[in-house]
Design a protein around this motif. Structure first.
Motif, short mmCIF file in Angstrom:
data_model
loop_
_atom_site.label_atom_id
_atom_site.label_comp_id
_atom_site.label_asym_id
_atom_site.label_seq_id
_atom_site.Cartn_x
_atom_site.Cartn_y
_atom_site.Cartn_z
N LEU A 30 -29.17 36.35 -9.34
CA LEU A 30 -29.49 36.87 -8.00
C LEU A 30 -30.05 35.77 -7.11
O LEU A 30 -29.69 35.66 -5.93
CB LEU A 30 -30.51 38.01 -8.10
CG LEU A 30 -29.93 39.40 -8.34
CD1 LEU A 30 -31.04 40.43 -8.41
CD2 LEU A 30 -28.93 39.76 -7.24
N ARG A 31 -30.92 34.97 -7.67
CA ARG A 31 -31.52 33.88 -6.91
C ARG A 31 -30.44 32.92 -6.42
O ARG A 31 -30.43 32.47 -5.27
CB ARG A 31 -32.56 33.15 -7.78
CG ARG A 31 -33.35 32.09 -7.06
CD ARG A 31 -34.78 31.98 -7.58
NE ARG A 31 -34.87 32.06 -9.04
CZ ARG A 31 -34.72 31.02 -9.86
NH1 ARG A 31 -34.49 29.82 -9.38
NH2 ARG A 31 -34.83 31.19 -11.16
N GLU A 32 -29.51 32.63 -7.29
CA GLU A 32 -28.42 31.72 -6.94
C GLU A 32 -27.53 32.33 -5.87
O GLU A 32 -27.10 31.65 -4.94
CB GLU A 32 -27.61 31.42 -8.21
CG GLU A 32 -26.89 30.09 -8.20
CD GLU A 32 -27.81 28.91 -7.97
OE1 GLU A 32 -28.91 28.88 -8.55
OE2 GLU A 32 -27.43 28.01 -7.18
N LEU A 33 -27.28 33.61 -5.98
CA LEU A 33 -26.45 34.30 -4.99
C LEU A 33 -27.14 34.33 -3.63
O LEU A 33 -26.52 34.21 -2.59
CB LEU A 33 -26.15 35.73 -5.44
CG LEU A 33 -24.88 35.94 -6.26
CD1 LEU A 33 -24.77 37.39 -6.69
CD2 LEU A 33 -23.65 35.53 -5.45
N LYS A 34 -28.45 34.51 -3.68
CA LYS A 34 -29.21 34.60 -2.44
C LYS A 34 -29.18 33.26 -1.71
O LYS A 34 -29.17 33.20 -0.48
CB LYS A 34 -30.66 34.98 -2.75
CG LYS A 34 -31.43 35.47 -1.53
CD LYS A 34 -32.84 35.87 -1.91
CE LYS A 34 -33.60 36.35 -0.69
NZ LYS A 34 -35.01 36.67 -1.04
N ALA A 35 -29.14 32.18 -2.49
CA ALA A 35 -29.13 30.84 -1.90
C ALA A 35 -27.74 30.47 -1.36
O ALA A 35 -27.59 29.50 -0.64
CB ALA A 35 -29.57 29.82 -2.94
N GLN A 43 -17.90 31.34 -12.31
CA GLN A 43 -17.93 30.02 -12.91
C GLN A 43 -18.79 29.05 -12.10
O GLN A 43 -19.52 28.24 -12.65
CB GLN A 43 -16.51 29.46 -13.04
CG GLN A 43 -15.55 30.44 -13.67
CD GLN A 43 -15.02 29.99 -15.01
OE1 GLN A 43 -15.38 28.94 -15.53
NE2 GLN A 43 -14.14 30.78 -15.59
N VAL A 44 -18.66 29.14 -10.79
CA VAL A 44 -19.44 28.26 -9.92
C VAL A 44 -20.93 28.55 -10.07
O VAL A 44 -21.75 27.63 -10.21
CB VAL A 44 -19.00 28.42 -8.45
CG1 VAL A 44 -20.03 27.82 -7.51
CG2 VAL A 44 -17.64 27.76 -8.23
N LEU A 45 -21.29 29.81 -10.05
CA LEU A 45 -22.69 30.19 -10.19
C LEU A 45 -23.22 29.70 -11.53
O LEU A 45 -24.33 29.17 -11.62
CB LEU A 45 -22.83 31.71 -10.10
CG LEU A 45 -22.55 32.32 -8.72
CD1 LEU A 45 -22.52 33.83 -8.81
CD2 LEU A 45 -23.59 31.85 -7.72
N TRP A 46 -22.44 29.86 -12.57
CA TRP A 46 -22.85 29.45 -13.91
C TRP A 46 -23.07 27.95 -13.98
O TRP A 46 -24.08 27.47 -14.48
CB TRP A 46 -21.78 29.87 -14.93
CG TRP A 46 -22.04 29.39 -16.32
CD1 TRP A 46 -23.02 29.83 -17.16
CD2 TRP A 46 -21.30 28.40 -17.04
NE1 TRP A 46 -22.95 29.18 -18.36
CE2 TRP A 46 -21.90 28.29 -18.32
CE3 TRP A 46 -20.19 27.60 -16.74
CZ2 TRP A 46 -21.42 27.41 -19.28
CZ3 TRP A 46 -19.72 26.73 -17.70
CH2 TRP A 46 -20.34 26.64 -18.95
N ARG A 47 -22.13 27.19 -13.41
CA ARG A 47 -22.25 25.73 -13.44
C ARG A 47 -23.51 25.28 -12.69
O ARG A 47 -24.24 24.40 -13.14
CB ARG A 47 -21.00 25.09 -12.83
CG ARG A 47 -20.38 24.03 -13.72
CD ARG A 47 -19.02 23.60 -13.21
NE ARG A 47 -18.01 24.64 -13.37
CZ ARG A 47 -17.10 24.99 -12.46
NH1 ARG A 47 -17.08 24.37 -11.30
NH2 ARG A 47 -16.23 25.94 -12.70
#
Lengths: 146, 146
Positions: A30-35, A43-47
């Motif tokens: 969620l934090r990554e998506l929010k940013a 895959q991008v979020l995971w990397r």
DNA sequence: ATAATTGCAAAGCGTTTGCACCCTG
DNA sequence: CAGGGTGCAAACGCTTTGCAATTAT
């Protein structure tokens, strides 16, 4: 409760509100998506989490998390990238997307002005509406200049 | 020129008109698509040709053919089936699709009534339109009864 | 004749799943 | 402490590609 969870009570609350168990991994996604200004694939979020955040999160977990959040209506999915899904933390109201084909900037578009047309189509063909997706692709002003 | 090609001069002409070499395999794929009331995936078309028509066509050829025909504008692609593309022999004018989520019946919908809204959105956000996809999903009258 | 097309098998790629271990509620 | 969540690796399903043989123009 560890550090990651304490950092953003808003995200924790978002999970709780949707009846989803709170875990370090889900908060990280969620934090990554929010940013993310626009949208991103699993895959991008995971990397990003693995490399930039040094997280030990597994790819499968990212997929499971996004799929769960999508089902619960916490994130939206877009399919403008052929063969893979893009995810995006979205506003609650129903809306559509306008995507720049070059920089992938995403603009949310509200439903107004479309509803009448939609309604008419379903009635005319005697269908009961279930869903509709509208994706507009174009070139944004910035990308046109360069 | 073999039997298969002689059977439907209309399909042969369709290929020629789009500057595509005429082969037995391409005509077979087109014939199968023409017989399809709604839409079908590459794999479904291939299985039908192999099993029902006893054709020796390869799966890769079906993919290559559909991809070529799509690029040339002879067939349309829909993505309402998650993770795989559906193909459909379509009318020439620009249009959209209304799909029944149960029986997958496809109804073509013309652009009228949508253009004004579209135009307004692109202008408002200062985008130059490239493409737009609209897919409506519902339950058709027949499926509602059963 | 010759360049495009084909069939087959293998590889690619995004996504899902089985399972032993771990953690939340 | 019980049942859901996780990481890993293997499996999956759709699609693409390399290559030698075939075929359209």
């Amino acid at each position: 409760m560890n550090a990651a969870q304490r950092t953003d009570p808003e995200l924790t609350e978002l999970l709780v509100r949707h009846g989803v168990r709170v875990t370090r991994q889900r908060l990280e996604v969620l934090r990554e998506l929010k940013a993310e200004r626009n949208d991103a694939t699993a895959q991008v979020l995971w990397r990003r989490l693995r490399e930039k955040e040094r997280s030990k999160i597994g790819l499968a977990t990212v997929y499971r998390t996004l799929s769960l959040l999508s089902k619960k209506g916490v994130v939206d999915t877009l399919s403008h990238r052929d063969g893979e899904l893009c995810y995006r933390l979205c506003s609650e109201a129903h809306h559509h997307h306008l995507v720049c084909s070059r920089c992938h900037r995403v603009v949310e578009i509200d439903e107004a002005g479309l509803s009448d047309w939609l309604e008419g189509v379903f009635v005319k063909h005697d269908f009961v509406a279930i869903a509709h997706t509208v994706e507009l692709t174009g070139l944004c002003s910035e990308c046109r200049e360069s």
